[in-house]
Design an enzyme around this catalytic site. Sequence first.
Site, PDB file in Angstrom:
ATOM      1  N   LYS A   1      12.805 -16.949 -54.852  1.00  0.00           N
ATOM      2  CA  LYS A   1      11.423 -17.112 -55.655  1.00  0.00           C
ATOM      3  C   LYS A   1      11.451 -17.815 -56.735  1.00  0.00           C
ATOM      4  O   LYS A   1      12.772 -18.074 -57.360  1.00  0.00           O
ATOM      5  CB  LYS A   1      10.948 -15.699 -55.770  1.00  0.00           C
ATOM      6  CG  LYS A   1      10.502 -14.879 -54.762  1.00  0.00           C
ATOM      7  CD  LYS A   1      10.065 -13.505 -54.863  1.00  0.00           C
ATOM      8  CE  LYS A   1       9.490 -12.491 -53.701  1.00  0.00           C
ATOM      9  NZ  LYS A   1       8.919 -11.304 -54.117  1.00  0.00           N
TER      10      LYS A   1
ATOM     11  N   TYR B   1       0.791 -14.054 -48.243  1.00  0.00           N
ATOM     12  CA  TYR B   1       0.975 -12.459 -48.832  1.00  0.00           C
ATOM     13  C   TYR B   1      -0.665 -11.835 -48.402  1.00  0.00           C
ATOM     14  O   TYR B   1      -0.948 -10.916 -49.035  1.00  0.00           O
ATOM     15  CB  TYR B   1       0.969 -12.482 -50.300  1.00  0.00           C
ATOM     16  CG  TYR B   1       2.589 -12.599 -50.726  1.00  0.00           C
ATOM     17  CD1 TYR B   1       3.317 -11.684 -50.297  1.00  0.00           C
ATOM     18  CD2 TYR B   1       3.114 -13.752 -51.309  1.00  0.00           C
ATOM     19  CE1 TYR B   1       4.824 -11.687 -50.523  1.00  0.00           C
ATOM     20  CE2 TYR B   1       4.189 -13.798 -51.727  1.00  0.00           C
ATOM     21  CZ  TYR B   1       5.201 -12.815 -51.281  1.00  0.00           C
ATOM     22  OH  TYR B   1       6.590 -13.053 -51.694  1.00  0.00           O
TER      23      TYR B   1
ATOM     24  N   PHE C   1      -1.744  -6.050 -57.748  1.00  0.00           N
ATOM     25  CA  PHE C   1      -0.692  -7.006 -57.990  1.00  0.00           C
ATOM     26  C   PHE C   1      -1.059  -8.440 -57.133  1.00  0.00           C
ATOM     27  O   PHE C   1      -0.187  -9.402 -57.531  1.00  0.00           O
ATOM     28  CB  PHE C   1       0.729  -6.461 -58.062  1.00  0.00           C
ATOM     29  CG  PHE C   1       0.989  -6.120 -56.684  1.00  0.00           C
ATOM     30  CD1 PHE C   1       1.411  -7.262 -55.723  1.00  0.00           C
ATOM     31  CD2 PHE C   1       0.911  -4.759 -56.387  1.00  0.00           C
ATOM     32  CE1 PHE C   1       1.721  -6.590 -54.292  1.00  0.00           C
ATOM     33  CE2 PHE C   1       1.291  -4.180 -54.872  1.00  0.00           C
ATOM     34  CZ  PHE C   1       1.780  -5.424 -53.928  1.00  0.00           C
TER      35      PHE C   1
ATOM     36  N   ARG D   1      17.752  -7.177 -45.712  1.00  0.00           N
ATOM     37  CA  ARG D   1      16.993  -5.820 -46.724  1.00  0.00           C
ATOM     38  C   ARG D   1      18.002  -5.127 -47.484  1.00  0.00           C
ATOM     39  O   ARG D   1      17.636  -4.862 -48.667  1.00  0.00           O
ATOM     40  CB  ARG D   1      15.859  -4.907 -46.096  1.00  0.00           C
ATOM     41  CG  ARG D   1      15.063  -5.844 -45.575  1.00  0.00           C
ATOM     42  CD  ARG D   1      13.421  -5.797 -45.926  1.00  0.00           C
ATOM     43  NE  ARG D   1      12.923  -4.931 -47.000  1.00  0.00           N
ATOM     44  CZ  ARG D   1      11.862  -5.353 -47.606  1.00  0.00           C
ATOM     45  NH1 ARG D   1      11.105  -6.436 -47.364  1.00  0.00           N
ATOM     46  NH2 ARG D   1      11.544  -4.593 -48.892  1.00  0.00           N
TER      47      ARG D   1
ATOM     48  N   THR E   1      12.565  -3.293 -53.691  1.00  0.00           N
ATOM     49  CA  THR E   1      11.448  -4.099 -54.600  1.00  0.00           C
ATOM     50  C   THR E   1      11.708  -4.002 -55.986  1.00  0.00           C
ATOM     51  O   THR E   1      11.516  -5.097 -56.498  1.00  0.00           O
ATOM     52  CB  THR E   1      10.220  -3.754 -54.020  1.00  0.00           C
ATOM     53  OG1 THR E   1      10.042  -3.588 -52.484  1.00  0.00           O
ATOM     54  CG2 THR E   1       9.143  -4.765 -54.460  1.00  0.00           C
TER      55      THR E   1
ATOM     56  N   ARG F   1      18.773  -8.060 -55.908  1.00  0.00           N
ATOM     57  CA  ARG F   1      17.775  -7.787 -56.810  1.00  0.00           C
ATOM     58  C   ARG F   1      18.254  -6.989 -58.013  1.00  0.00           C
ATOM     59  O   ARG F   1      17.725  -7.259 -59.243  1.00  0.00           O
ATOM     60  CB  ARG F   1      16.547  -6.943 -56.192  1.00  0.00           C
ATOM     61  CG  ARG F   1      15.862  -7.989 -55.281  1.00  0.00           C
ATOM     62  CD  ARG F   1      14.781  -7.127 -54.454  1.00  0.00           C
ATOM     63  NE  ARG F   1      13.533  -8.156 -54.060  1.00  0.00           N
ATOM     64  CZ  ARG F   1      12.802  -7.407 -53.038  1.00  0.00           C
ATOM     65  NH1 ARG F   1      12.886  -6.474 -52.453  1.00  0.00           N
ATOM     66  NH2 ARG F   1      11.764  -8.608 -52.601  1.00  0.00           N
TER      67      ARG F   1
ATOM     68  N   ASN G   1      10.886 -10.550 -58.564  1.00  0.00           N
ATOM     69  CA  ASN G   1      12.162  -9.917 -58.186  1.00  0.00           C
ATOM     70  C   ASN G   1      13.320 -10.746 -57.288  1.00  0.00           C
ATOM     71  O   ASN G   1      13.817 -10.398 -56.439  1.00  0.00           O
ATOM     72  CB  ASN G   1      11.777  -8.569 -57.549  1.00  0.00           C
ATOM     73  CG  ASN G   1      10.919  -8.858 -56.347  1.00  0.00           C
ATOM     74  OD1 ASN G   1      10.474 -10.208 -55.965  1.00  0.00           O
ATOM     75  ND2 ASN G   1      10.444  -7.893 -55.680  1.00  0.00           N
TER      76      ASN G   1
ATOM     77  N   HIS H   1      12.203 -12.818 -51.506  1.00  0.00           N
ATOM     78  CA  HIS H   1      11.528 -12.196 -50.414  1.00  0.00           C
ATOM     79  C   HIS H   1      12.408 -11.775 -49.212  1.00  0.00           C
ATOM     80  O   HIS H   1      13.431 -12.555 -48.887  1.00  0.00           O
ATOM     81  CB  HIS H   1      10.324 -13.117 -49.958  1.00  0.00           C
ATOM     82  CG  HIS H   1       9.720 -12.616 -48.806  1.00  0.00           C
ATOM     83  ND1 HIS H   1       8.908 -11.683 -48.833  1.00  0.00           N
ATOM     84  CD2 HIS H   1       9.817 -13.101 -47.571  1.00  0.00           C
ATOM     85  CE1 HIS H   1       8.353 -11.465 -47.629  1.00  0.00           C
ATOM     86  NE2 HIS H   1       9.010 -12.115 -46.842  1.00  0.00           N
TER      87      HIS H   1
ATOM     88  N   GLU I   1       7.417 -15.163 -40.112  1.00  0.00           N
ATOM     89  CA  GLU I   1       7.295 -15.643 -41.453  1.00  0.00           C
ATOM     90  C   GLU I   1       8.470 -16.914 -41.421  1.00  0.00           C
ATOM     91  O   GLU I   1       8.251 -18.023 -42.006  1.00  0.00           O
ATOM     92  CB  GLU I   1       8.162 -14.547 -42.245  1.00  0.00           C
ATOM     93  CG  GLU I   1       6.962 -13.618 -42.642  1.00  0.00           C
ATOM     94  CD  GLU I   1       7.393 -12.504 -43.752  1.00  0.00           C
ATOM     95  OE1 GLU I   1       6.677 -11.728 -43.952  1.00  0.00           O
ATOM     96  OE2 GLU I   1       8.686 -12.618 -44.158  1.00  0.00           O
TER      97      GLU I   1
HETATM   98  P1  ADP Z   1       9.088  -6.625 -50.726  1.00  0.00           P
HETATM   99  O1  ADP Z   1       9.044  -7.902 -51.406  1.00  0.00           O
HETATM  100  O2  ADP Z   1      10.399  -5.617 -51.244  1.00  0.00           O
HETATM  101  O3  ADP Z   1       8.699  -6.430 -49.218  1.00  0.00           O
HETATM  102  P2  ADP Z   1       6.427  -5.849 -50.910  1.00  0.00           P
HETATM  103  O4  ADP Z   1       6.112  -6.498 -49.297  1.00  0.00           O
HETATM  104  O5  ADP Z   1       5.792  -4.165 -51.122  1.00  0.00           O
HETATM  105  O6  ADP Z   1       7.818  -5.935 -51.305  1.00  0.00           O
HETATM  106  O7  ADP Z   1       5.414  -6.868 -52.081  1.00  0.00           O
HETATM  107  C1  ADP Z   1       5.656  -8.166 -52.095  1.00  0.00           C
HETATM  108  C2  ADP Z   1       5.919  -8.478 -53.583  1.00  0.00           C
HETATM  109  O8  ADP Z   1       4.598  -8.261 -54.426  1.00  0.00           O
HETATM  110  C3  ADP Z   1       7.123  -7.975 -54.075  1.00  0.00           C
HETATM  111  O9  ADP Z   1       8.254  -8.539 -53.894  1.00  0.00           O
HETATM  112  C4  ADP Z   1       6.696  -8.199 -55.564  1.00  0.00           C
HETATM  113  O10 ADP Z   1       7.194  -9.543 -56.060  1.00  0.00           O
HETATM  114  C5  ADP Z   1       5.106  -7.957 -55.553  1.00  0.00           C
HETATM  115  N1  ADP Z   1       5.014  -6.523 -55.894  1.00  0.00           N
HETATM  116  C6  ADP Z   1       5.115  -5.482 -55.048  1.00  0.00           C
HETATM  117  N2  ADP Z   1       4.718  -4.343 -55.576  1.00  0.00           N
HETATM  118  C7  ADP Z   1       4.288  -4.614 -56.874  1.00  0.00           C
HETATM  119  C8  ADP Z   1       3.941  -3.790 -57.808  1.00  0.00           C
HETATM  120  N3  ADP Z   1       3.714  -2.494 -57.637  1.00  0.00           N
HETATM  121  N4  ADP Z   1       3.588  -4.311 -59.114  1.00  0.00           N
HETATM  122  C9  ADP Z   1       3.971  -5.908 -59.140  1.00  0.00           C
HETATM  123  N5  ADP Z   1       4.461  -6.800 -58.185  1.00  0.00           N
HETATM  124  C10 ADP Z   1       4.536  -6.004 -56.964  1.00  0.00           C
HETATM  125 MG    MG Z   2       7.308  -6.989 -48.045  1.00  0.00          MG
END
Ligand code: ADP
Ligand code: MG
Length: 137
Positions: free
Chosen positions: A9, A49, A57, A85, A91, A102, A112, A115, A126
């Site tokens: 990212k 997304y 968010f 993962r 996350t 991470r 973070n 992805h 994806e």
């Molecule tokens: P992951 O990337 O671990 O699969 P998610 O799919 O839940 O996590 O969320 C996608 C992305 O959105 C996260 O990687 C992060 O950048 C952002 N994100 C998720 N949850 C939050 C949150 N509670 N507050 C801020 N950003 C968030």
């Molecule tokens: Mg996700």
Amino acid sequence: MERTLCIIKPDAVKKKVQGKILQMILDAGFEIKGIKYITLTKSQAQKFYEIHRGKPFYEDLVEYMTSGPCIPVALEKENAVNDYRALIGSTDPAEAAEGTVRKLFAESKSYNAVHGSDSVENGINEVNFFFAEYELI
Ligand code: ADP
Ligand code: MG
């Protein structure tokens, strides 16, 4: 063989840790099938997304993901989705295990570093979102 999508990212690219992250991925036994540097357009980030549309968010996430270059990477390995993962960690870096991408490189739950696809089906979809078949070795 399974496919999964990594995106290094914009925060990680700005910090110039993309080389370290790619080395961790290679050391964990993943094959890089495709890789590119791009800056996402707003509509690409919104579409990628889509599942998070409406969440508090979402708007910030789209802004963050379009804030600079990122590096989508198509990965292949047995059990790629779960193994990747595990390699990247939770996350929220505060909850991520020691030694994960991470834990090492994420700033926060929002910014973070990487992805990762969350299911075998999404891994395929994806990878196809970012790569045409001729761009995959
Ligand atoms: P992951 O990337 O671990 O699969 P998610 O799919 O839940 O996590 O969320 C996608 C992305 O959105 C996260 O990687 C992060 O950048 C952002 N994100 C998720 N949850 C939050 C949150 N509670 N507050 C801020 N950003 C968030
Ligand atoms: Mg996700």
